[in-house]
Motif scaffolding. Structure first.
Motif, short mmCIF file in Angstrom:
data_model
loop_
_atom_site.label_atom_id
_atom_site.label_comp_id
_atom_site.label_asym_id
_atom_site.label_seq_id
_atom_site.Cartn_x
_atom_site.Cartn_y
_atom_site.Cartn_z
N PRO A 283 0.84 -1.21 0.00
CA PRO A 283 0.00 0.00 0.00
C PRO A 283 0.87 1.25 0.00
N THR A 284 0.29 2.34 -0.45
CA THR A 284 1.02 3.60 -0.50
C THR A 284 0.87 4.42 0.78
N THR A 285 -0.26 4.28 1.46
CA THR A 285 -0.49 4.99 2.72
C THR A 285 -1.70 4.39 3.41
N VAL A 286 -2.22 5.10 4.39
CA VAL A 286 -3.40 4.67 5.14
C VAL A 286 -4.42 5.80 5.12
N CYS A 287 -5.68 5.44 4.94
CA CYS A 287 -6.78 6.41 5.01
C CYS A 287 -7.66 6.09 6.22
N ARG A 288 -8.36 7.10 6.69
CA ARG A 288 -9.29 6.87 7.80
C ARG A 288 -10.51 7.76 7.64
N ARG A 289 -11.62 7.33 8.26
CA ARG A 289 -12.88 8.09 8.20
C ARG A 289 -13.48 8.17 9.59
N ARG A 290 -13.94 9.39 9.95
CA ARG A 290 -14.73 9.60 11.15
C ARG A 290 -16.09 10.12 10.72
#
Length: 351
Positions: A283-290
């Motif tokens: 993976p290239t990075t990490v995403c997150r959602r609130r």
């Protein structure tokens, strides 16, 4: 058994009881003296590495310094002159005299400074022709002798009759006990504050009260929601969500949910596209959602080592973009591991 034998037995039992009581009192006294000696030794050991560096203001706010740390040289001279005058003028009995080494006893200094201040106020009021003339009498009764007796009774100062005996300061506060008490007080304040609210978990179809979409509370007709962006409660006016989606929740459970911040965040490993993921590329990075009641907030961990707003999550779930990124949902612990591996980041999932 004859009467004489009965009397001798009674006398023996009484003597035995009296002896046992005296032995117990002696043992208790020895135990107290041993405890005092152990405390003194512990204090001396604690003071050995640092030595005596003079008066310390640790933990004392500058605007609340004791008299001894804010007094000028002239203030000290004035106090000493007054204490000497007090000894000459009143000539108290030996057990009530102030020993000459009083400046070396911190608590005694503060007591005498306060007594001097009260004396000046009483003397000024007594000299006022318009006054009732009882201020000095009150000072003698309420301040002079009670203060002198307290000094001789409560301080190491009473050991200085034949020569100065230095103070043995009390041991420092137990920091663990202090922190525990602060935490308990904060918890009690929170409990009292939240007692007036009724709490609810927002649990629409597909959610459960232990994995809700949001937290709500009300007091009468006033509703508030728990923001997942700044982690605090905000007024909501009229309830903006369907009432049937709310499930009553004990206050302790609601506060525990609010404190567990990672529970409210969804993480994804971010790949350039689906082909990259299927080809086994990293993976290239990490995403997150609130998903907070006021808005949905999406972020990706950027090259500058910080979370930045992103459209990647929206693009992945929206079929319209022609080349959306590919996201794979992961747990918070896996997100932390990936960010440490990709960017050397530690604690990146802390909110």
């Amino acid at each position: 058994m004859s009467n004489d034998e009965g009397l001798r037995l009674d006398e023996f039992l009484a003597y035995k009881a009296e002896l046992e009581e005296k032995v117990q009192q002696f043992a208790l006294g020895m135990k107290q003296r041993v405890a005092e000696a152990e405390e003194v030794v512990a204090e001396l050991i604690e003071r050995l590495p640092a030595g005596e560096a003079g008066p310390s203001t640790d933990g004392v706010a500058k605007e609340c310094l004791p008299w001894s740390l804010r007094a000028s040289a002239q203030d000290w001279q004035d106090l000493a002159g007054w204490v000497d005058w007090l000894g000459r003028h009143y000539a108290p009995q030996l057990h009530l005299r102030i020993w000459p080494c009083w400046p070396q006893h911190g608590g005694v200094v503060e007591e005498l400074a306060a007594l001097h201040s009260a004396w000046r106020a009483a003397a000024e009021a007594d000299a006022d022709p318009a006054g009732a003339g009882s201020e000095m009498a009150y000072w003698h009764q309420m301040w002079l002798w009670p203060t002198v007796e307290r000094i001789r009774q409560n301080y190491m100062f009473r050991e200085c009759e034949t020569g100065h005996s230095p103070d043995r300061p009390g041991r420092p506060t137990d920091t663990e006990a202090l922190e525990a008490r602060i935490a308990a007080a904060a918890e009690e304040r929170r409990r009292r504050e939240n007692a007036r609210y009724v709490f609810f978990a927002e649990a629409p179809q597909g959610s459960t009260p232990d994995r809700p979409d949001g937290l709500w509370r009300n007091e009468g007709d006033a509703w508030e929601y728990f923001s997942l962006l700044d982690w605090s409660w905000h007024p909501a006016g009229d309830l903006p969500v369907p009432h049937q989606t709310l499930r009553p929740l004990p206050a302790d459970d609601a506060l525990a949910l609010a404190a567990d911040r990672t529970r409210w965040v969804t993480y994804w490993a971010h790949y350039a596209d689906a082909l990259a993921h299927h080809a086994g590329q990293p993976p290239t990075t990490v995403c997150r959602r609130r998903r907070s009641p006021e808005r949905v907030y999406d972020e990706a961990y950027g090259p500058d080592g910080a979370w930045e707003p992103t459209t990647a999550v929206h693009d992945f779930f929206d079929p319209r973009p022609s080349d959306p990124p590919h996201l794979v949902e992961i747990a918070a612990a896996e997100a932390e591991r990936l960010l440490h591996e990709l960017c050397g980041a530690k604690g990146a999932t802390d909110l």
